[in-house]
Design a protein around this motif. Structure first.
Motif, PDB file in Angstrom:
ATOM      1  N   PHE A 255       0.874  -1.163   0.000  1.00  0.00           N
ATOM      2  CA  PHE A 255       0.000   0.000   0.000  1.00  0.00           C
ATOM      3  C   PHE A 255       0.911   1.212   0.000  1.00  0.00           C
ATOM      4  CE2 PHE A 255      -2.152   3.222   2.746  1.00  0.00           C
ATOM      5  CZ  PHE A 255      -3.119   3.591   1.840  1.00  0.00           C
ATOM      6  N   ILE A 256       0.779   2.043  -1.013  1.00  0.00           N
ATOM      7  CA  ILE A 256       1.649   3.208  -1.124  1.00  0.00           C
ATOM      8  C   ILE A 256       0.773   4.449  -1.155  1.00  0.00           C
ATOM      9  CG2 ILE A 256       3.399   4.347  -2.515  1.00  0.00           C
ATOM     10  CD1 ILE A 256       3.954   1.507  -3.719  1.00  0.00           C
ATOM     11  N   HIS A 257       0.988   5.328  -0.197  1.00  0.00           N
ATOM     12  CA  HIS A 257       0.255   6.587  -0.121  1.00  0.00           C
ATOM     13  C   HIS A 257       1.235   7.637   0.386  1.00  0.00           C
ATOM     14  CE1 HIS A 257      -2.504   9.662   1.292  1.00  0.00           C
ATOM     15  NE2 HIS A 257      -3.408   9.107   0.495  1.00  0.00           N
ATOM     16  N   PRO A 258       1.186   8.842  -0.123  1.00  0.00           N
ATOM     17  CA  PRO A 258       2.120   9.877   0.323  1.00  0.00           C
ATOM     18  C   PRO A 258       2.085  10.145   1.835  1.00  0.00           C
ATOM     19  CG  PRO A 258       0.884  10.635  -1.595  1.00  0.00           C
ATOM     20  CD  PRO A 258       0.297   9.319  -1.183  1.00  0.00           C
ATOM     21  N   ALA A 259       0.969   9.873   2.481  1.00  0.00           N
ATOM     22  CA  ALA A 259       0.885  10.087   3.926  1.00  0.00           C
ATOM     23  C   ALA A 259       1.731   9.082   4.697  1.00  0.00           C
ATOM     24  CB  ALA A 259      -0.568  10.001   4.394  1.00  0.00           C
ATOM     25  N   ASP A 260       2.020   7.944   4.099  1.00  0.00           N
ATOM     26  CA  ASP A 260       2.812   6.902   4.758  1.00  0.00           C
ATOM     27  C   ASP A 260       4.292   7.258   4.671  1.00  0.00           C
ATOM     28  OD1 ASP A 260       3.810   4.561   5.870  1.00  0.00           O
ATOM     29  OD2 ASP A 260       3.507   3.387   4.049  1.00  0.00           O
ATOM     30  N   THR A 261       4.709   8.200   5.492  1.00  0.00           N
ATOM     31  CA  THR A 261       6.071   8.727   5.397  1.00  0.00           C
ATOM     32  C   THR A 261       7.142   7.749   5.860  1.00  0.00           C
ATOM     33  OG1 THR A 261       5.817   9.830   7.536  1.00  0.00           O
ATOM     34  CG2 THR A 261       5.335  11.135   5.545  1.00  0.00           C
ATOM     35  N   ASN A 262       6.804   6.790   6.711  1.00  0.00           N
ATOM     36  CA  ASN A 262       7.821   5.828   7.142  1.00  0.00           C
ATOM     37  C   ASN A 262       7.805   4.559   6.287  1.00  0.00           C
ATOM     38  OD1 ASN A 262       5.592   4.449   8.111  1.00  0.00           O
ATOM     39  ND2 ASN A 262       6.287   4.390  10.231  1.00  0.00           N
TER      40      ASN A 262
ATOM     41  N   ASP B 209       3.669   0.695   4.902  1.00  0.00           N
ATOM     42  CA  ASP B 209       2.439   0.241   4.238  1.00  0.00           C
ATOM     43  C   ASP B 209       1.180   0.494   5.054  1.00  0.00           C
ATOM     44  OD1 ASP B 209       4.053  -0.639   2.160  1.00  0.00           O
ATOM     45  OD2 ASP B 209       4.167  -2.677   2.948  1.00  0.00           O
ATOM     46  N   ARG B 210       1.278   1.352   6.057  1.00  0.00           N
ATOM     47  CA  ARG B 210       0.128   1.731   6.878  1.00  0.00           C
ATOM     48  C   ARG B 210       0.280   3.207   7.247  1.00  0.00           C
ATOM     49  NH1 ARG B 210       1.856  -3.381   9.886  1.00  0.00           N
ATOM     50  NH2 ARG B 210       3.404  -1.861  10.452  1.00  0.00           N
ATOM     51  N   ILE B 211      -0.845   3.843   7.532  1.00  0.00           N
ATOM     52  CA  ILE B 211      -0.833   5.252   7.924  1.00  0.00           C
ATOM     53  C   ILE B 211      -1.187   5.333   9.404  1.00  0.00           C
ATOM     54  CG2 ILE B 211      -1.836   7.533   7.532  1.00  0.00           C
ATOM     55  CD1 ILE B 211      -2.599   6.529   4.698  1.00  0.00           C
ATOM     56  N   SER B 212      -0.289   5.896  10.194  1.00  0.00           N
ATOM     57  CA  SER B 212      -0.560   6.108  11.620  1.00  0.00           C
ATOM     58  C   SER B 212      -1.383   7.386  11.771  1.00  0.00           C
ATOM     59  CB  SER B 212       0.753   6.258  12.397  1.00  0.00           C
ATOM     60  OG  SER B 212       1.397   7.472  12.032  1.00  0.00           O
ATOM     61  N   LYS B 213      -1.910   7.606  12.963  1.00  0.00           N
ATOM     62  CA  LYS B 213      -2.680   8.832  13.178  1.00  0.00           C
ATOM     63  C   LYS B 213      -1.790  10.059  13.004  1.00  0.00           C
ATOM     64  CE  LYS B 213      -6.180  11.171  15.688  1.00  0.00           C
ATOM     65  NZ  LYS B 213      -7.214  11.121  16.681  1.00  0.00           N
ATOM     66  N   THR B 214      -0.545   9.976  13.450  1.00  0.00           N
ATOM     67  CA  THR B 214       0.390  11.095  13.291  1.00  0.00           C
ATOM     68  C   THR B 214       0.593  11.406  11.814  1.00  0.00           C
ATOM     69  OG1 THR B 214       1.505  10.508  15.347  1.00  0.00           O
ATOM     70  CG2 THR B 214       2.727  11.896  13.805  1.00  0.00           C
ATOM     71  N   GLU B 215       0.802  10.369  10.999  1.00  0.00           N
ATOM     72  CA  GLU B 215       0.975  10.574   9.560  1.00  0.00           C
ATOM     73  C   GLU B 215      -0.308  11.111   8.939  1.00  0.00           C
ATOM     74  OE1 GLU B 215       4.153   7.109   8.323  1.00  0.00           O
ATOM     75  OE2 GLU B 215       2.117   6.497   8.853  1.00  0.00           O
ATOM     76  N   TRP B 216      -1.449  10.580   9.371  1.00  0.00           N
ATOM     77  CA  TRP B 216      -2.761  11.002   8.870  1.00  0.00           C
ATOM     78  C   TRP B 216      -2.950  12.503   9.069  1.00  0.00           C
ATOM     79  CZ3 TRP B 216      -6.827   7.852   6.924  1.00  0.00           C
ATOM     80  CH2 TRP B 216      -8.093   8.436   6.876  1.00  0.00           C
TER      81      TRP B 216
END
Length: 80
Positions: free
Chosen positions: A26-33, A36-43
């Motif tokens: 899963f690739i999304h610009p919000a996933d900075t680390n 493959d997942r978006i944390s609340k901090t990244e969100w």
């Protein structure tokens, strides 16, 4: 097979420029680390609606994965 379905779903939603599922990732610009997942901090840092994080995180593990993101995004488009 599941990965192809996710990719097809993203393409159908017109999300291929902002969220991609490729080779099982899963690739999304919000996933900075790049886990493959978006944390609340990244969100929040990506300026996605903070109040929507809990809705997107269906399994309550504190992370939004590809299928959860696609489901959340689909619901957003349907609600409009």
């Amino acid at each position: 097979m599941r990965h192809r379905l996710i990719l097809a779903g993203l393409a159908a939603l017109g999300l291929t420029s902002t969220a991609l599922a490729a080779e099982g990732r899963f690739i999304h610009p919000a996933d900075t680390n790049k886990d493959d997942r978006i944390s609340k901090t990244e969100w929040v840092a990506y300026k996605l609606p903070p109040e929507a994080f809990a809705k997107a995180d269906r399994n309550g593990d504190g992370l939004v994965d590809g299928p959860e993101f696609v489901d959340w995004r689909t619901a957003q488009k349907t609600a409009k």
